[in-house]
Design an enzyme around this catalytic site. Structure first.
Site, PDB file in Angstrom:
ATOM      1  N   ARG A  68       0.832  -1.219   0.000  1.00  0.00           N
ATOM      2  CA  ARG A  68       0.000   0.000   0.000  1.00  0.00           C
ATOM      3  C   ARG A  68       0.861   1.262   0.000  1.00  0.00           C
ATOM      4  O   ARG A  68       0.547   2.240  -0.666  1.00  0.00           O
ATOM      5  CB  ARG A  68      -0.946   0.000   1.203  1.00  0.00           C
ATOM      6  CG  ARG A  68      -2.092  -0.985   1.021  1.00  0.00           C
ATOM      7  CD  ARG A  68      -3.056  -0.941   2.177  1.00  0.00           C
ATOM      8  NE  ARG A  68      -3.724   0.334   2.325  1.00  0.00           N
ATOM      9  CZ  ARG A  68      -4.365   0.717   3.434  1.00  0.00           C
ATOM     10  NH1 ARG A  68      -4.400  -0.083   4.483  1.00  0.00           N
ATOM     11  NH2 ARG A  68      -4.971   1.878   3.497  1.00  0.00           N
ATOM     12  N   ASN A 100      -8.422   9.324   5.685  1.00  0.00           N
ATOM     13  CA  ASN A 100      -7.449   8.706   4.783  1.00  0.00           C
ATOM     14  C   ASN A 100      -6.049   8.665   5.397  1.00  0.00           C
ATOM     15  O   ASN A 100      -5.661   9.562   6.143  1.00  0.00           O
ATOM     16  CB  ASN A 100      -7.411   9.458   3.454  1.00  0.00           C
ATOM     17  CG  ASN A 100      -8.733   9.359   2.728  1.00  0.00           C
ATOM     18  OD1 ASN A 100      -9.571   8.536   3.091  1.00  0.00           O
ATOM     19  ND2 ASN A 100      -8.939  10.182   1.722  1.00  0.00           N
ATOM     20  N   ASP A 102      -3.367   8.208   3.258  1.00  0.00           N
ATOM     21  CA  ASP A 102      -2.501   8.255   2.070  1.00  0.00           C
ATOM     22  C   ASP A 102      -1.666   9.535   1.946  1.00  0.00           C
ATOM     23  O   ASP A 102      -0.840   9.652   1.025  1.00  0.00           O
ATOM     24  CB  ASP A 102      -3.339   8.055   0.799  1.00  0.00           C
ATOM     25  CG  ASP A 102      -4.465   9.087   0.636  1.00  0.00           C
ATOM     26  OD1 ASP A 102      -4.343  10.215   1.152  1.00  0.00           O
ATOM     27  OD2 ASP A 102      -5.477   8.749  -0.023  1.00  0.00           O
ATOM     28  N   HIS A 117      -7.393   8.452  11.257  1.00  0.00           N
ATOM     29  CA  HIS A 117      -6.964   7.048  11.146  1.00  0.00           C
ATOM     30  C   HIS A 117      -5.458   6.880  10.956  1.00  0.00           C
ATOM     31  O   HIS A 117      -5.008   5.808  10.563  1.00  0.00           O
ATOM     32  CB  HIS A 117      -7.725   6.363   9.997  1.00  0.00           C
ATOM     33  CG  HIS A 117      -9.179   6.130  10.312  1.00  0.00           C
ATOM     34  ND1 HIS A 117     -10.120   5.828   9.349  1.00  0.00           N
ATOM     35  CD2 HIS A 117      -9.848   6.152  11.488  1.00  0.00           C
ATOM     36  CE1 HIS A 117     -11.312   5.670   9.921  1.00  0.00           C
ATOM     37  NE2 HIS A 117     -11.170   5.871  11.220  1.00  0.00           N
ATOM     38  N   CYS A 125       5.978   2.202  17.351  1.00  0.00           N
ATOM     39  CA  CYS A 125       6.279   1.004  18.119  1.00  0.00           C
ATOM     40  C   CYS A 125       4.977   0.362  18.600  1.00  0.00           C
ATOM     41  O   CYS A 125       4.025   1.053  18.955  1.00  0.00           O
ATOM     42  CB  CYS A 125       7.158   1.363  19.314  1.00  0.00           C
ATOM     43  SG  CYS A 125       7.583  -0.082  20.309  1.00  0.00           S
ATOM     44  N   GLY A 186     -16.578  11.553  -0.644  1.00  0.00           N
ATOM     45  CA  GLY A 186     -15.996  10.246  -0.916  1.00  0.00           C
ATOM     46  C   GLY A 186     -15.868   9.323   0.275  1.00  0.00           C
ATOM     47  O   GLY A 186     -14.850   8.657   0.429  1.00  0.00           O
ATOM     48  N   SER A 188     -18.218   6.287   2.524  1.00  0.00           N
ATOM     49  CA  SER A 188     -19.480   5.542   2.678  1.00  0.00           C
ATOM     50  C   SER A 188     -20.175   5.938   3.981  1.00  0.00           C
ATOM     51  O   SER A 188     -21.366   5.727   4.128  1.00  0.00           O
ATOM     52  CB  SER A 188     -19.202   4.038   2.672  1.00  0.00           C
ATOM     53  OG  SER A 188     -18.315   3.705   3.734  1.00  0.00           O
TER      54      SER A 188
HETATM   55  P1  OAD Z   1     -15.294   3.360   1.573  1.00  0.00           P
HETATM   56  O1  OAD Z   1     -14.611   2.456   0.607  1.00  0.00           O
HETATM   57  O2  OAD Z   1     -16.163   2.772   2.609  1.00  0.00           O
HETATM   58  O3  OAD Z   1     -16.179   4.413   0.755  1.00  0.00           O
HETATM   59  C1  OAD Z   1     -15.632   5.105  -0.349  1.00  0.00           C
HETATM   60  C2  OAD Z   1     -16.664   6.047  -0.913  1.00  0.00           C
HETATM   61  O4  OAD Z   1     -16.061   6.750  -1.983  1.00  0.00           O
HETATM   62  C3  OAD Z   1     -17.925   5.348  -1.480  1.00  0.00           C
HETATM   63  O5  OAD Z   1     -19.088   5.996  -0.998  1.00  0.00           O
HETATM   64  C4  OAD Z   1     -17.760   5.527  -2.984  1.00  0.00           C
HETATM   65  O6  OAD Z   1     -19.022   5.648  -3.664  1.00  0.00           O
HETATM   66  C5  OAD Z   1     -16.980   6.839  -3.037  1.00  0.00           C
HETATM   67  N1  OAD Z   1     -16.231   7.093  -4.284  1.00  0.00           N
HETATM   68  C6  OAD Z   1     -15.711   6.223  -5.173  1.00  0.00           C
HETATM   69  N2  OAD Z   1     -15.114   6.876  -6.178  1.00  0.00           N
HETATM   70  C7  OAD Z   1     -15.229   8.208  -5.913  1.00  0.00           C
HETATM   71  C8  OAD Z   1     -14.813   9.404  -6.555  1.00  0.00           C
HETATM   72  N3  OAD Z   1     -14.134   9.381  -7.724  1.00  0.00           N
HETATM   73  N4  OAD Z   1     -15.117  10.588  -5.982  1.00  0.00           N
HETATM   74  C9  OAD Z   1     -15.808  10.637  -4.814  1.00  0.00           C
HETATM   75  N5  OAD Z   1     -16.224   9.548  -4.157  1.00  0.00           N
HETATM   76  C10 OAD Z   1     -15.933   8.345  -4.702  1.00  0.00           C
HETATM   77  O7  OAD Z   1     -14.152   4.283   2.197  1.00  0.00           O
HETATM   78  P2  OAD Z   1     -14.205   5.143   3.522  1.00  0.00           P
HETATM   79  O8  OAD Z   1     -15.569   5.640   3.787  1.00  0.00           O
HETATM   80  O9  OAD Z   1     -13.092   6.114   3.470  1.00  0.00           O
HETATM   81  O10 OAD Z   1     -10.496   2.613   8.042  1.00  0.00           O
HETATM   82  O11 OAD Z   1     -13.847   4.031   4.605  1.00  0.00           O
HETATM   83  C11 OAD Z   1     -13.794   4.394   5.967  1.00  0.00           C
HETATM   84  C12 OAD Z   1     -12.739   3.581   6.662  1.00  0.00           C
HETATM   85  O12 OAD Z   1     -12.954   2.189   6.408  1.00  0.00           O
HETATM   86  C13 OAD Z   1     -11.322   3.819   6.167  1.00  0.00           C
HETATM   87  O13 OAD Z   1     -10.707   4.964   6.732  1.00  0.00           O
HETATM   88  C14 OAD Z   1     -10.636   2.568   6.620  1.00  0.00           C
HETATM   89  C15 OAD Z   1     -11.661   1.535   6.205  1.00  0.00           C
HETATM   90  O14 OAD Z   1     -11.651   0.355   6.946  1.00  0.00           O
HETATM   91  C16 OAD Z   1      -9.335   2.265   8.619  1.00  0.00           C
HETATM   92  O15 OAD Z   1      -8.386   1.884   7.985  1.00  0.00           O
HETATM   93  C17 OAD Z   1      -9.340   2.403  10.104  1.00  0.00           C
END
Ligand code: OAD
Length: 239
Positions: A68, A100, A102, A117, A125, A186, A188
């Site tokens: 990653r 994020n 990243d 996060h 550590c 962006g 969920s």
């Molecule tokens: P998700 O993968 O749950 O959701 C990503 C969202 O981005 C979805 O609603 C997609 O429809 C949307 N999406 C996709 N392409 C897009 C674009 N071009 N422009 C805008 N939106 C777009 O990701 P997160 O909600 O970030 O946690 O997930 C939350 C957490 O779950 C992350 O931080 C991570 C994961 O487990 C940890 O690592 C603790």
């Protein structure tokens, strides 16, 4: 036109909280977690993103994070990251909160950021408080040990079942409770406690704007939904 209304809401609000998730980085080439091609469709979080998984097989966990890290290092901020950074530099009263790991907001020149996060680019550590930026080109085989106490180092990201960094969460909640507008890009909205920031803003009376090409947990409570990719829809909102 929701775009026109959203632009007006953001221009008129004196305090805005922006909440971003993996989708804002999708157009940079960083995979999301839950949609088509999402990381959690291919990989099992319980084998890769928990303290138990790390204790059981640190080499496997480090291989996955190494992959990653390399992936993200090859990606660039996209117009949505850049527009947000420029907007924040040009006006007062915006708090950016991201889930994020990243670092693309930072690389776009964002002046300040709340990170719920953690970050892929930091090691910490697994036992003491030692932290370091990832050495350039680091390839970890065998997994690295803490120079301070000798325990295994791990990525400085929040794993399932772990607490969020309290200072960051408190700062995000405070910004949410003061916000007049909340811009969600962006995500969920499926992962708590981070996702609760938006509920806190809404309960405090903020107007809610969601930018996302898919459905989100916030759709039923949003004032304005802009359906489409962040890289196209975010820059014209922020002028
Ligand atoms: P998700 O993968 O749950 O959701 C990503 C969202 O981005 C979805 O609603 C997609 O429809 C949307 N999406 C996709 N392409 C897009 C674009 N071009 N422009 C805008 N939106 C777009 O990701 P997160 O909600 O970030 O946690 O997930 C939350 C957490 O779950 C992350 O931080 C991570 C994961 O487990 C940890 O690592 C603790």
């Amino acid at each position: 036109m929701p775009e026109v209304a959203a632009r007006a809401v953001l221009a008129e609000a004196s305090r805005v909280v922006v909440f971003t998730g993996a989708g804002i980085s999708a157009e940079s080439g960083v995979p999301t977690f839950r949609g088509p091609g999402g990381l959690w469709k291919t990989f099992k979080p319980e084998q890769l993103a928990t303290a138990e998984a790390f204790a059981k097989d640190p080499k496997l966990v480090w291989e996955w994070y190494g992959w990653r890290r390399a992936l993200v290092a090859g990606c660039e901020p996209n117009p949505a990251h850049r527009a947000l950074a420029a907007w924040m530099r040009a006006r007062q009263g915006v708090t950016l909160v991201t889930q994020n790991v990243d670092d693309l907001h930072e690389r776009a020149g964002t002046p300040s950021l709340i990170k719920l996060h953690g970050s892929l680019s930091v090691d910490r550590c697994s036992r003491c408080d030692y932290r370091r930026d990832v050495p350039p080109g680091a390839l970890y085989d065998p997994p690295p040990l803490c120079p301070a106490c000798g325990a295994p180092l791990r990525p400085d990201v929040v794993w399932f079942g772990e607490m969020l960094p309290e200072d960051q969460l408190v700062a995000a909640e405070q910004a949410a409770c003061r916000a007049e507008a909340c811009l969600v890009i962006g995500t969920s909205g499926a992962v708590y406690p981070a996702a609760g920031i938006v509920h806190a803003a809404r309960e405090a009376g903020a107007r809610l704007i969601v930018v996302d090409p898919g459905t989100t947990e916030y759709d039923r409570m949003t004032d304005l939904k802009l359906t489409g990719p962040a890289g196209e829809l975010v820059p014209p909102l922020l002028c």
